[in-house]
Design an enzyme around this catalytic site. Structure first.
Site, PDB file in Angstrom:
ATOM      1  N   MET A  36       0.840  -1.194   0.000  1.00  0.00           N
ATOM      2  CA  MET A  36       0.000   0.000   0.000  1.00  0.00           C
ATOM      3  C   MET A  36       0.877   1.247   0.000  1.00  0.00           C
ATOM      4  O   MET A  36       1.659   1.463   0.939  1.00  0.00           O
ATOM      5  CB  MET A  36      -0.933   0.001   1.211  1.00  0.00           C
ATOM      6  CG  MET A  36      -2.051  -1.010   1.131  1.00  0.00           C
ATOM      7  SD  MET A  36      -3.092  -1.028   2.611  1.00  0.00           S
ATOM      8  CE  MET A  36      -2.039  -1.974   3.723  1.00  0.00           C
ATOM      9  N   CYS A 125      -3.704  -0.983  -9.527  1.00  0.00           N
ATOM     10  CA  CYS A 125      -3.854   0.350  -8.946  1.00  0.00           C
ATOM     11  C   CYS A 125      -4.805   1.192  -9.798  1.00  0.00           C
ATOM     12  O   CYS A 125      -4.598   1.346 -11.006  1.00  0.00           O
ATOM     13  CB  CYS A 125      -2.510   1.051  -8.835  1.00  0.00           C
ATOM     14  SG  CYS A 125      -2.625   2.707  -8.096  1.00  0.00           S
TER      15      CYS A 125
END
Length: 355
Positions: A36, A125
């Site tokens: 992340m 993403c």
């Protein structure tokens, strides 16, 4: 689809999920910590390791083009790779870009110079800076042929280090192509596939669709399927293995305010009682420990600023969190941080009555 969070008791502990293999690497328990951006830095990875339960931990995603540019300028390696060379294994590093040779070059460096356990390629993403501006991440789900070229070249460059891929269900709800993409990923030589149960257009809205994740499994012949999305309790992890055709799970945002979640989920999968949640007092001490690690890594000034977002995560969902966030978002020094935590971090009822 939402999860059934009820659990059943057993007279004798029985593991609910077997380890998986990513190439020659055994992942046990089959619970992975997601990469992340802005969060899974070196201090946070330390915190997760201290609790245990994560079979594979990942760094923040690394921009391959930026890595190459730094190398050409004879500059230091990307900040997101700080500590990686000496960090405990197994460890995955996720890379992103849309140019096969660039990704292959960086993958080779990670496999040989850094000795990472897994090189993961980001095709999931949904952030505009990655998709629309760089034509990378989930943008590439609309270009399966290019994805195949990328994976083939990275696999060849990293051998024998395994290469994995993370995707979403598709770019939009009317263009879900995860089954086709999964076959491209496996055919190009990837060693595992992680699927987040939303489309790129969904961002993080709505619920992850685990039925669509599960539907991919019959089309994979040799590599494990890792499901990702909305796993924020040990019960949901157990439910995922019981209800869906998956081999492993990946936990993402939920661990930011519960880094012990991996350990609790691992206990549940072993058929053992799930430990009690830490008290708010214990969570406050954990946050301060995390803060010390961040300051050791980045220094007190930068560390204080960086810790503000983590501190907000620790308070999330607790009574008084809004007031704490309002104050901690403005701290700039260790003294200010400590004062705000002392006065405003959510407290247990017993602590509140004693003060």
């Amino acid at each position: 689809m939402s999860f059934d969070t009820t659990t059943t008791n057993s007279d004798s502990p029985k593991p609910l999920a077997a380890p998986i293999w990513i190439g020659d690497l055994k992942i046990d328990p089959p619970i992975l910590a997601a990469p992340m951006a802005g969060f899974t830095n070196y201090p946070f990875r330390q915190i997760v390791r201290e609790f245990g339960g994560a079979g594979l931990i990942a760094t923040e995603m690394v921009n391959a083009k930026g890595f190459v540019w730094l190398d050409e300028q004879e500059a230091t390696h990307p900040d997101r790779l700080w500590g990686v060379a000496d960090e405990p294994r197994p460890l995955a590093v996720q890379i992103w870009d849309n140019d096969p040779p660039t990704l292959a070059k960086v993958g080779h460096r990670l496999a040989t110079e850094y000795g990472v356990s897994v090189v993961d390629i980001n095709f999931g993403c949904p952030v505009r800076q990655v998709t629309q501006k760089a034509h990378s991440g989930s943008y590439l789900l609309s270009q399966p042929e290019r994805m195949g070229q990328i994976i083939e070249q990275v696999v060849a460059a990293c051998h024998p280090t395994p290469v994995t891929a993370k995707i979403r269900l598709g770019c939009t709800r009317d263009k879900i192509n995860a089954i086709d993409i999964a076959q491209v990923v496996e055919g190009a030589g990837a060693a595992a596939l992680t699927v987040h149960g939303r489309t790129a257009a969904d961002m993080f809205r709505g619920e992850a669709d685990w039925d669509k994740i599960s539907a991919i499994k019959p089309y994979l012949k040799r590599i494990p399927l890792i499901g990702n999305g909305d796993l924020d309790t040990a019960a949901k992890v157990v439910s995922a293995f019981e209800r869906y055709d998956i081999d492993a799970v990946m936990i993402a945002r939920a661990c930011l305010n519960k880094p012990w979640l991996f350990a609790h989920a691992a206990a549940a999968l072993r058929g053992e009682p799930v430990p009690e949640e830490p008290t708010l007092s214990e969570q406050r001490e954990l946050m301060l420990h995390h803060y010390r690690l961040v300051c050791e890594r980045f220094g007190p000034e930068k560390g204080t600023v960086l810790m503000r977002k983590f501190a907000c995560c620790y308070a999330q969902g607790r009574r008084g969190a809004r007031d704490f966030r309002k104050h901690v978002a403005r701290v700039t020094t260790p003294e200010e941080f400590q004062a705000v935590v002392t006065e405003f971090f959510p407290r247990d009822l017993v602590d509140a009555m004693a003060s």
